[in-house]
Design a protein around this motif. Structure first.
Motif, mmCIF file in Angstrom:
data_model
loop_
_atom_site.group_PDB
_atom_site.id
_atom_site.type_symbol
_atom_site.label_atom_id
_atom_site.label_comp_id
_atom_site.label_asym_id
_atom_site.label_seq_id
_atom_site.Cartn_x
_atom_site.Cartn_y
_atom_site.Cartn_z
ATOM 1 N N ASP A 206 -7.520 1.406 -1.713
ATOM 2 C CA ASP A 206 -8.725 1.271 -1.031
ATOM 3 C C ASP A 206 -8.976 -0.164 -0.789
ATOM 4 O OD1 ASP A 206 -8.726 4.033 -1.253
ATOM 5 O OD2 ASP A 206 -10.361 3.745 -2.605
ATOM 6 N N ALA A 207 -8.994 -0.946 -1.664
ATOM 7 C CA ALA A 207 -8.888 -2.505 -1.315
ATOM 8 C C ALA A 207 -8.100 -2.948 -0.349
ATOM 9 C CB ALA A 207 -8.808 -3.245 -2.466
ATOM 10 N N LEU A 208 -6.884 -2.642 -0.543
ATOM 11 C CA LEU A 208 -5.719 -2.940 0.414
ATOM 12 C C LEU A 208 -5.998 -2.476 1.983
ATOM 13 C CD1 LEU A 208 -2.610 -2.761 -1.511
ATOM 14 C CD2 LEU A 208 -3.311 -4.930 -0.745
ATOM 15 N N VAL A 209 -6.431 -1.221 2.111
ATOM 16 C CA VAL A 209 -6.670 -0.582 3.383
ATOM 17 C C VAL A 209 -8.137 -1.518 3.925
ATOM 18 C CG1 VAL A 209 -7.817 1.170 4.377
ATOM 19 C CG2 VAL A 209 -5.912 1.738 2.763
ATOM 20 N N ILE A 210 -8.676 -1.931 3.225
ATOM 21 C CA ILE A 210 -10.077 -2.735 3.772
ATOM 22 C C ILE A 210 -9.657 -4.027 4.249
ATOM 23 C CG2 ILE A 210 -12.081 -3.854 3.170
ATOM 24 C CD1 ILE A 210 -12.820 -1.542 1.247
ATOM 25 N N GLN B 69 -4.173 6.147 -12.340
ATOM 26 C CA GLN B 69 -3.995 6.635 -11.133
ATOM 27 C C GLN B 69 -5.536 6.228 -10.433
ATOM 28 O OE1 GLN B 69 -1.087 7.607 -10.385
ATOM 29 N NE2 GLN B 69 -1.565 9.696 -9.662
ATOM 30 N N ASP B 70 -6.573 6.148 -11.076
ATOM 31 C CA ASP B 70 -7.832 5.899 -10.414
ATOM 32 C C ASP B 70 -7.632 4.132 -10.083
ATOM 33 O OD1 ASP B 70 -8.877 8.317 -10.901
ATOM 34 O OD2 ASP B 70 -10.146 7.798 -12.577
ATOM 35 N N SER B 71 -7.081 3.374 -11.062
ATOM 36 C CA SER B 71 -6.841 1.992 -10.847
ATOM 37 C C SER B 71 -5.945 1.846 -9.428
ATOM 38 C CB SER B 71 -6.235 1.281 -11.914
ATOM 39 O OG SER B 71 -6.156 -0.022 -11.638
ATOM 40 N N ASN B 72 -4.884 2.687 -9.548
ATOM 41 C CA ASN B 72 -3.911 2.722 -8.212
ATOM 42 C C ASN B 72 -4.835 2.806 -7.104
ATOM 43 O OD1 ASN B 72 -2.221 3.771 -6.321
ATOM 44 N ND2 ASN B 72 -0.594 3.333 -7.704
ATOM 45 N N LYS B 73 -5.677 4.001 -6.968
ATOM 46 C CA LYS B 73 -6.274 4.378 -5.851
ATOM 47 C C LYS B 73 -7.278 3.222 -5.353
ATOM 48 C CE LYS B 73 -7.573 7.379 -2.755
ATOM 49 N NZ LYS B 73 -7.665 6.734 -1.608
ATOM 50 N N GLN B 74 -7.867 2.507 -6.370
ATOM 51 C CA GLN B 74 -9.018 1.427 -6.015
ATOM 52 C C GLN B 74 -8.213 0.274 -5.400
ATOM 53 O OE1 GLN B 74 -10.713 0.479 -9.935
ATOM 54 N NE2 GLN B 74 -12.033 2.198 -9.641
ATOM 55 N N LEU B 75 -6.888 0.067 -5.718
ATOM 56 C CA LEU B 75 -6.200 -1.120 -5.188
ATOM 57 C C LEU B 75 -5.905 -0.570 -3.811
ATOM 58 C CD1 LEU B 75 -4.956 -3.590 -5.425
ATOM 59 C CD2 LEU B 75 -3.079 -2.842 -6.826
ATOM 60 N N ALA C 234 3.813 5.621 -5.881
ATOM 61 C CA ALA C 234 3.700 5.608 -7.296
ATOM 62 C C ALA C 234 2.419 6.454 -7.531
ATOM 63 C CB ALA C 234 3.319 4.013 -7.655
ATOM 64 N N HIS C 235 1.425 6.633 -6.746
ATOM 65 C CA HIS C 235 0.287 7.725 -6.924
ATOM 66 C C HIS C 235 0.600 9.065 -7.123
ATOM 67 C CE1 HIS C 235 -3.469 9.521 -6.266
ATOM 68 N NE2 HIS C 235 -4.052 8.676 -7.318
ATOM 69 N N GLN C 236 1.624 9.294 -5.935
ATOM 70 C CA GLN C 236 2.108 10.919 -5.999
ATOM 71 C C GLN C 236 2.993 11.019 -7.154
ATOM 72 O OE1 GLN C 236 4.094 10.472 -2.087
ATOM 73 N NE2 GLN C 236 2.120 10.913 -0.884
ATOM 74 N N LYS D 131 0.774 -1.184 0.216
ATOM 75 C CA LYS D 131 0.095 0.110 0.060
ATOM 76 C C LYS D 131 0.820 1.243 -0.033
ATOM 77 C CE LYS D 131 -1.887 1.494 3.670
ATOM 78 N NZ LYS D 131 -1.548 2.841 4.250
ATOM 79 N N ASP D 132 1.882 1.204 0.904
ATOM 80 C CA ASP D 132 2.742 2.448 0.912
ATOM 81 C C ASP D 132 3.645 2.537 -0.517
ATOM 82 O OD1 ASP D 132 2.304 2.730 3.601
ATOM 83 O OD2 ASP D 132 4.059 1.698 4.214
ATOM 84 N N GLU D 133 3.762 1.703 -1.280
ATOM 85 C CA GLU D 133 4.589 1.560 -2.628
ATOM 86 C C GLU D 133 3.432 2.092 -3.448
ATOM 87 O OE1 GLU D 133 6.320 -1.973 -3.534
ATOM 88 O OE2 GLU D 133 7.564 -2.171 -1.916
ATOM 89 N N LEU D 134 2.289 1.748 -3.479
ATOM 90 C CA LEU D 134 1.120 2.283 -4.371
ATOM 91 C C LEU D 134 1.009 3.696 -3.907
ATOM 92 C CD1 LEU D 134 -1.316 -0.711 -4.306
ATOM 93 C CD2 LEU D 134 0.043 0.067 -6.326
ATOM 94 N N MET D 135 1.013 4.118 -2.760
ATOM 95 C CA MET D 135 0.749 5.676 -2.478
ATOM 96 C C MET D 135 1.955 6.407 -3.111
ATOM 97 S SD MET D 135 -0.409 5.446 1.440
ATOM 98 C CE MET D 135 -0.616 7.182 1.692
#
Length: 101
Positions: free
Chosen positions: A70-74, A62-68, A28-30, A22-26
């Motif tokens: 969110d799924a990981l946070v859950i 970016q939207d796909s990254n954010k969805q992933l 990448a999103h930034q 999740k941190d790596e995705l964040m």
């Protein structure tokens, strides 16, 4: 009893790994935010069409990254809740096994 055995150390490791992803995705999103602001090389129609397409593709990523994320946070929250429940049960079981005076 369902017969399911839960290894708490494996559960903790899974939570840690999911949090790392999740941190790596964040990050990448930034870093990928620039992908949504592509500008054409010129004012000609092909440059503008390309820029619009590239910006739309960047936004989709970016939207796909954010969805992933969110799924990981859950998933992380659910695993943490499961871990807490098992630790509480384990602690209660240990207290019940102590000899009473």
């Amino acid at each position: 009893m369902s017969g399911t055995k839960v290894d708490l150390d494996t559960l903790r490791a899974a939570i840690k790994e999911y949090e790392s992803i999740k941190d790596e995705l964040m990050v990448a999103h930034q870093n990928g935010q620039v992908l949504t602001t592509v500008r054409g090389a010129g004012r000609d129609m092909p440059s503008q069409v390309y820029a619009n397409w590239a910006a739309a593709a960047g936004k989709a990523h970016q939207d796909s990254n954010k969805q992933l994320q969110d799924a990981l946070v859950i998933r992380i929250d659910n695993l943490k809740a499961t871990l807490a429940q098992y630790e509480q049960t384990e602690h209660g079981n240990q207290a019940n096994l102590k000899p009473k005076d």
